[in-house]
Write an enzyme that holds these catalytic residues in place. Structure first.
Site, short mmCIF file in Angstrom:
data_model
loop_
_atom_site.label_atom_id
_atom_site.label_comp_id
_atom_site.label_asym_id
_atom_site.label_seq_id
_atom_site.Cartn_x
_atom_site.Cartn_y
_atom_site.Cartn_z
N HIS A 1 0.84 -1.19 0.00
CA HIS A 1 0.00 0.00 0.00
C HIS A 1 0.88 1.24 0.00
CE1 HIS A 1 0.77 -0.56 4.29
NE2 HIS A 1 0.31 0.67 4.53
N HIS B 1 1.44 4.01 1.97
CA HIS B 1 1.97 4.80 3.06
C HIS B 1 3.49 4.91 3.00
CE1 HIS B 1 -1.92 4.21 5.60
NE2 HIS B 1 -2.01 5.22 4.74
N ASP C 1 5.96 4.82 5.03
CA ASP C 1 6.86 3.87 5.70
C ASP C 1 6.89 2.52 4.98
OD1 ASP C 1 4.17 3.51 6.59
OD2 ASP C 1 4.86 2.35 8.32
N HIS C 2 6.16 2.41 3.88
CA HIS C 2 6.18 1.20 3.05
C HIS C 2 6.77 1.44 1.67
CE1 HIS C 2 3.59 -1.35 5.73
NE2 HIS C 2 3.39 -0.14 6.23
N HIS D 1 -7.47 -0.82 5.51
CA HIS D 1 -6.47 0.12 6.02
C HIS D 1 -6.31 1.27 5.03
CE1 HIS D 1 -2.95 1.43 8.23
NE2 HIS D 1 -2.19 1.34 7.14
N ASP E 1 -0.17 -3.86 6.28
CA ASP E 1 -0.83 -3.39 7.50
C ASP E 1 -2.27 -3.85 7.62
OD1 ASP E 1 1.51 -2.11 8.09
OD2 ASP E 1 0.75 -0.07 7.84
N HIS F 1 4.69 -4.70 10.92
CA HIS F 1 5.05 -3.96 12.13
C HIS F 1 5.16 -4.90 13.33
CE1 HIS F 1 4.55 0.21 10.66
NE2 HIS F 1 3.61 -0.31 9.88
#
Length: 275
Positions: free
Chosen positions: A67, A69, A71-72, A125, A148, A186
């Site tokens: 996805h 975001h 941090d990905h 998410h 996530d 995570h």
């Protein structure tokens, strides 16, 4: 092989390992390799991935994104400066670096390390979130890279999707083989267990997982991957029809006769404010 790595192999293919490269405060950037070639899942930061590749003498062959975001995906552009590789990712999210978009149901074939993955559509998410499923390998063990959507004893926040969407997504993942190793993005396990115990305090499997996960973290070890078998026993978000989960949801919602969707929404709402 590193103590934190998981061995993977496919019929007529070389043995591979799956390693959780830590990044930021609690991210895992999963690297799958055969000792020579590698694939990375959700590289939010390029530096730890590059360091891991160099330490093992690996060549990156593909990038998988679940996805949008930061941090990905934050490390993808830098990785592409070092390696000319395909970037697989969600078709319904605006991610500039994705050149192989998927919406669910597709098959991703990677030559080296040799593996075939099924793309699963798991909105909730984010609207276009996808997951990658590696079916049973030569040892009989399947693997899931779920970003996530699913965590050990938890699930992702609903930033864009609805409770109905996330419940359907989790149902789709829960229907995979029980032995599936779940490579979450995570290290949220201990905080998720703390909440799960308030929902389901008499769950013996959950109490046992609390003790084991605590010991792992105290020893500096990841709690992941988990398995779907364990999540079916301990994760309140996969058990919306379990009596204890329903009772908690009814207390939180202050009403009875809740649908599965309403139970899920009540538990997710409680988790959103849990401290």
């Amino acid at each position: 092989m590193d103590a934190h790595a998981v061995a993977v192999s496919e019929p007529s293919a070389e043995t591979m390992t799956v390693f959780p490269v830590p990044a930021f405060q609690d991210n895992y950037l999963w690297v799958v390799d055969n000792g020579k070639d590698a694939v990375v899942v959700d590289p939010g930061d390029a530096m730890p991935v590059l360091a891991y590749l160099r330490s093992r003498g690996l060549t990156l062959r593909a990038i998988l994104i679940t996805h949008k975001h930061a941090d990905h995906i934050g490390g993808v552009a830098t990785l592409l400066e070092h390696f000319d590789v395909p970037v697989h990712g969600p078709a319904h999210e605006a991610i500039a670096c994705v050149d192989h978009p998927h919406s669910g149901g597709e098959t991703v074939r990677i030559e080296a390390p040799a593996m075939t993955l099924t793309v699963i559509d798991v909105p909730g998410h984010t609207a276009g979130h996808i997951a990658y499923f590696l079916s049973a390998d030569a040892t009989g063990t399947p693997h899931l890279f779920c970003g996530d959507t699913l965590f050990s004893c938890g699930c992702g926040r609903l930033f864009e999707g609805t409770p109905a969407q996330m419940l359907a997504s989790l149902d789709a993942l829960a229907a995979l083989p029980p032995a599936t190793l779940v490579h979450c993005a995570h290290e949220y396990t201990l905080s998720n267990i703390r909440f799960a115990l308030t929902v389901d305090p008499d769950n013996a499997a959950l109490a046992a997982w609390h003790d084991e996960a605590t010991a792992r973290r105290a020893a500096g070890r990841p709690t992941l991957p988990t398995t779907l078998a364990q999540e079916r026993l301990t994760n309140p978000f996969l058990r919306s029809d379990a009596p204890a989960i329903v009772a908690f949801a009814e207390r939180h919602a202050e009403r009875t006769q809740l649908s599965r969707e309403a139970v899920f929404a009540a538990v997710r709402g409680a988790k959103d404010t849990f401290r």
